[in-house]
Design a protein around this motif. Structure first.
Motif, mmCIF file in Angstrom:
data_model
loop_
_atom_site.group_PDB
_atom_site.id
_atom_site.type_symbol
_atom_site.label_atom_id
_atom_site.label_comp_id
_atom_site.label_asym_id
_atom_site.label_seq_id
_atom_site.Cartn_x
_atom_site.Cartn_y
_atom_site.Cartn_z
ATOM 1 N N VAL A 196 0.841 -1.199 0.000
ATOM 2 C CA VAL A 196 0.000 0.000 0.000
ATOM 3 C C VAL A 196 0.876 1.249 0.000
ATOM 4 O O VAL A 196 0.601 2.213 -0.715
ATOM 5 C CB VAL A 196 -0.969 -0.005 1.195
ATOM 6 N N LYS A 197 1.947 1.240 0.800
ATOM 7 C CA LYS A 197 2.843 2.385 0.844
ATOM 8 C C LYS A 197 3.470 2.639 -0.531
ATOM 9 O O LYS A 197 3.514 3.772 -0.997
ATOM 10 C CB LYS A 197 3.934 2.176 1.892
ATOM 11 N N LYS A 198 3.918 1.581 -1.193
ATOM 12 C CA LYS A 198 4.537 1.718 -2.517
ATOM 13 C C LYS A 198 3.553 2.303 -3.523
ATOM 14 O O LYS A 198 3.863 3.261 -4.230
ATOM 15 C CB LYS A 198 5.042 0.360 -2.997
ATOM 16 N N LEU A 199 2.346 1.715 -3.583
ATOM 17 C CA LEU A 199 1.342 2.208 -4.525
ATOM 18 C C LEU A 199 0.903 3.627 -4.181
ATOM 19 O O LEU A 199 0.705 4.463 -5.075
ATOM 20 C CB LEU A 199 0.135 1.268 -4.544
ATOM 21 N N GLY A 240 -4.097 14.517 3.217
ATOM 22 C CA GLY A 240 -4.116 14.038 1.836
ATOM 23 C C GLY A 240 -3.376 12.739 1.618
ATOM 24 O O GLY A 240 -3.862 11.832 0.943
ATOM 25 N N HIS A 241 -2.186 12.606 2.188
ATOM 26 C CA HIS A 241 -1.402 11.384 2.014
ATOM 27 C C HIS A 241 -2.054 10.204 2.725
ATOM 28 O O HIS A 241 -2.163 9.111 2.158
ATOM 29 C CB HIS A 241 0.025 11.581 2.513
ATOM 30 N N GLU A 242 -2.483 10.413 3.950
ATOM 31 C CA GLU A 242 -3.140 9.337 4.690
ATOM 32 C C GLU A 242 -4.401 8.880 3.975
ATOM 33 O O GLU A 242 -4.675 7.681 3.891
ATOM 34 C CB GLU A 242 -3.486 9.802 6.107
ATOM 35 N N ALA A 243 -5.164 9.820 3.438
ATOM 36 C CA ALA A 243 -6.388 9.480 2.714
ATOM 37 C C ALA A 243 -6.066 8.578 1.522
ATOM 38 O O ALA A 243 -6.759 7.590 1.277
ATOM 39 C CB ALA A 243 -7.116 10.747 2.256
ATOM 40 N N VAL A 244 -5.006 8.902 0.798
ATOM 41 C CA VAL A 244 -4.595 8.079 -0.350
ATOM 42 C C VAL A 244 -4.203 6.682 0.112
ATOM 43 O O VAL A 244 -4.657 5.681 -0.450
ATOM 44 C CB VAL A 244 -3.434 8.750 -1.125
ATOM 45 N N PHE A 245 -3.365 6.601 1.134
ATOM 46 C CA PHE A 245 -2.920 5.297 1.623
ATOM 47 C C PHE A 245 -4.092 4.425 2.068
ATOM 48 O O PHE A 245 -4.163 3.247 1.710
ATOM 49 C CB PHE A 245 -1.935 5.445 2.783
ATOM 50 N N PHE A 246 -5.009 4.998 2.819
ATOM 51 C CA PHE A 246 -6.112 4.193 3.329
ATOM 52 C C PHE A 246 -7.151 3.887 2.271
ATOM 53 O O PHE A 246 -7.780 2.836 2.295
ATOM 54 C CB PHE A 246 -6.716 4.822 4.589
ATOM 55 N N ILE A 271 0.806 9.508 -5.150
ATOM 56 C CA ILE A 271 1.110 10.829 -4.591
ATOM 57 C C ILE A 271 2.112 11.567 -5.475
ATOM 58 O O ILE A 271 1.932 12.752 -5.775
ATOM 59 C CB ILE A 271 1.636 10.691 -3.148
ATOM 60 N N GLN A 272 3.133 10.875 -5.938
ATOM 61 C CA GLN A 272 4.146 11.503 -6.791
ATOM 62 C C GLN A 272 3.594 11.831 -8.176
ATOM 63 O O GLN A 272 3.866 12.897 -8.717
ATOM 64 C CB GLN A 272 5.373 10.606 -6.905
ATOM 65 N N GLU A 273 2.821 10.925 -8.736
ATOM 66 C CA GLU A 273 2.289 11.157 -10.086
ATOM 67 C C GLU A 273 1.360 12.367 -10.136
ATOM 68 O O GLU A 273 1.383 13.138 -11.089
ATOM 69 C CB GLU A 273 1.549 9.924 -10.590
ATOM 70 N N PHE A 274 0.539 12.539 -9.110
ATOM 71 C CA PHE A 274 -0.433 13.630 -9.099
ATOM 72 C C PHE A 274 0.001 14.803 -8.221
ATOM 73 O O PHE A 274 -0.780 15.736 -8.029
ATOM 74 C CB PHE A 274 -1.797 13.115 -8.645
ATOM 75 N N ARG A 309 -5.011 4.019 -10.344
ATOM 76 C CA ARG A 309 -4.929 5.405 -10.835
ATOM 77 C C ARG A 309 -6.210 5.808 -11.565
ATOM 78 O O ARG A 309 -6.749 6.895 -11.317
ATOM 79 C CB ARG A 309 -3.722 5.561 -11.762
ATOM 80 N N ASN A 310 -6.723 4.946 -12.418
ATOM 81 C CA ASN A 310 -7.941 5.266 -13.160
ATOM 82 C C ASN A 310 -9.140 5.431 -12.237
ATOM 83 O O ASN A 310 -9.949 6.347 -12.411
ATOM 84 C CB ASN A 310 -8.235 4.186 -14.210
#
Length: 80
Positions: free
Chosen positions: A15-18, A46-52, A23-26, A70-71
């Motif tokens: 999950v951290k890797k993805l 924002g980062h925590e929301a993405v990870f979870f 996070i980096q792409e966007f 991503r899609n």
């Protein structure tokens, strides 16, 4: 210790890797207000929301690729 979320929160290495890729792409900032769009705890930055969100997504679709993640993310969050 996980340096990407507060110590009481755990995310897997996958999950951290993805999450970091997304996070980096966007160029997602920690201050991004994404929890509402991603349907996660509104106290997450924002980062925590993405990870979870990715963690939850992988629970439903364990074989999902980064491009699928991503899609789906871009369909949920209008500004990305």
């Amino acid at each position: 210790m996980n340096h990407f979320t507060s110590p009481k929160l755990f995310i897997s290495p996958k999950v951290k890797k993805l999450g970091l890729e997304l996070i980096q792409e966007f160029y997602i900032q920690q201050t991004a207000r994404l929890a509402f769009y991603l349907d996660v705890n509104p106290s997450f930055n924002g980062h925590e929301a993405v990870f979870f969100w990715i963690r939850n997504y992988l629970e439903e679709y364990p074989e999902a690729s980064f491009s699928e993640i991503r899609n789906h993310f871009t369909r949920l969050v209008p500004q990305y």
